[in-house]
Design a protein around this motif. Structure first.
Motif, PDB file in Angstrom:
ATOM      1  N   ASP A 114      40.591  21.792  13.085  1.00 40.04           N
ATOM      2  CA  ASP A 114      41.568  22.575  13.860  1.00 40.04           C
ATOM      3  C   ASP A 114      41.456  22.265  15.354  1.00 40.04           C
ATOM      4  N   ASN A 140      42.948  20.696  18.936  1.00 32.08           N
ATOM      5  CA  ASN A 140      44.186  20.324  19.610  1.00 32.08           C
ATOM      6  C   ASN A 140      43.999  18.938  20.235  1.00 32.08           C
ATOM      7  N   GLU A 141      45.072  18.399  20.875  1.00 34.69           N
ATOM      8  CA  GLU A 141      45.019  17.032  21.384  1.00 34.69           C
ATOM      9  C   GLU A 141      43.943  16.878  22.462  1.00 34.69           C
TER      10      GLU A 141
END
Length: 382
Positions: free
Chosen positions: A37, A39-40
């Motif tokens: 999970d 993010n970038e």
């Protein structure tokens, strides 16, 4: 001759499996991102572990190939790298992933310096050039790894059995191939790093590897996104695959082209292909022009690094292992700078315009290579 062929086959196996291992991990990045999970920004921060680890591994790898026969650090690092591939798949937290990636990248750097040093030593025992073919096998292993991953994903095979099976396969193949590697290749001179004024020979070669790495690293990371956002193709992996495929093809035939044209002209040809390919992709951002353009870029990038490593083996100041270790530093910096630079430029301007960076990096191969061969000619005449 039979022994030479056995050594070449064994070394070829290590190059192929190294490419297969690397692409097995890289093609599972989306899986890892989803599983943890991330993010970038978080993923990007974690991925910075790899170039940092590689930089740490450079002096260690240079020391190891200076002190030992290259087959020893080559094989040990390869086996550790294979085990770390499983650890990446088994990582359940960002911290365990960072640890696994750190060891994976560190062992990969030691392996790369060792395997390229052995390749250059073996090259000197052949009449014809063979170094480009070794790097072609690395690219081929990468293509096969991507294809294998795609097949397993289509069969709903999860990441753990995938990466563990690759680890087991490569460990067994590595242990079998070890016995046929080149022996007694420890260099007795040129193993000490001289501080002070930079050696022009190493500096020019390092700059060539730097500009090639900017192109390669950027294309690895951004070719798929370019096809998705600029070319607007649903099958966005086409750009990455065509680039990798033509890199592999070029590396298999580059040795013969170099024999025909000479290294000086090969750098000019490589630069011209990179510049032309990027220009075509920018000016005509539709499927077929971009496919042809990325093919030209792959063909142009392919020969630069193996050709430059071959030249490194002729250094009069440093042993092949230490020379490659020094030059590889420039490559790591290029890999570190290239991809994020494209991201920043794409954010400021556009992704299409940011690809001009690759064209400029490619064309820089011409003045740098000309300066290198001019220096070498002057030293020969004096």
């Amino acid at each position: 001759m039979q022994l030479l062929n056995q050594q070449r086959i064994a070394l070829s196996m290590f190059f192929f499996l190294s490419g297969f291992n690397f692409s097995s991990w890289a093609s599972r990045i989306p899986t890892i991102k989803s599983a943890l999970d991330l993010n970038e920004a978080e993923l990007g921060t974690i991925l910075l572990t790899m170039p940092v680890s590689s930089l740490i591994g450079l002096p260690l790898s240079g020391w190891l190939v200076a002190k030992l026969e290259t087959r020893i650090p080559l094989t040990i690092a390869f086996l550790i790298n294979a085990v770390c591939l499983s650890l990446i798949g088994l990582a359940t937290t960002p911290l365990t992933l960072i640890i696994a990636l750190f060891l994976f990248s560190l062992s990969m750097r030691i392996f790369n310096i060792s395997v390229n040093t052995q390749a250059i030593t073996l090259q000197k025992r052949y009449i014809r050039k063979i170094n480009g073919a070794f790097h072609g096998l690395w690219s081929t292993g990468g293509i096969v790894g991507v294809g294998f991953t795609t097949l397993l994903i289509s069969l709903d095979i999860t990441i753990v059995p995938h990466l563990v099976s690759v680890s087991v396969l490569t460990v067994l193949a590595g242990l079998f191939s070890y016995r046929y590697l080149l022996r007694n290749d420890k260099s007795v001179t040129g193993n000490k790093l001289a501080f002070g004024k930079p050696d022009p020979y190493i500096l020019y070669l390092g700059m060539l590897v730097f500009f090639a790495a900017v192109c390669e690293g950027g294309m690895f990371d951004w070719s798929g996104i370019y096809f998705e956002q600029v070319v607007q193709e649903d099958i966005f992996t086409a750009g990455y695959l065509i680039f990798m495929s033509f890199m592999a093809l070029s590396r298999f035939i580059s040795d013969k082209i170099i024999d025909k044209l000479g290294m000086a002209n090969m750098y000019i040809l490589s630069a011209s292909l990179i510049f032309s390919g990027i220009a075509l992709s920018i000016l005509f951002p539709s499927f077929w022009p971009a496919m042809v353009g990325f093919s030209l870029v792959g063909f142009g990038c392919a020969a630069v690094i193996p050709m430059t490593y071959t030249l490194a083996g002729a250094s009069k100041k440093y042993s092949p292992g230490l020379a490659i270790s020094l030059i590889a530093t420039f490559g790591i910096v290029g890999m570190l700078i290239g991809p994020p630079l494209i991201g920043y430029l794409a954010h400021l301007f556009s992704l299409k315009l940011s690809f001009v960076t690759f064209a400029l990096a490619g064309i820089m191969l011409i003045p740098v290579s000309r300066a290198f061969f001019r220096m070498e000619r002057i030293e020969t005449e004096s």
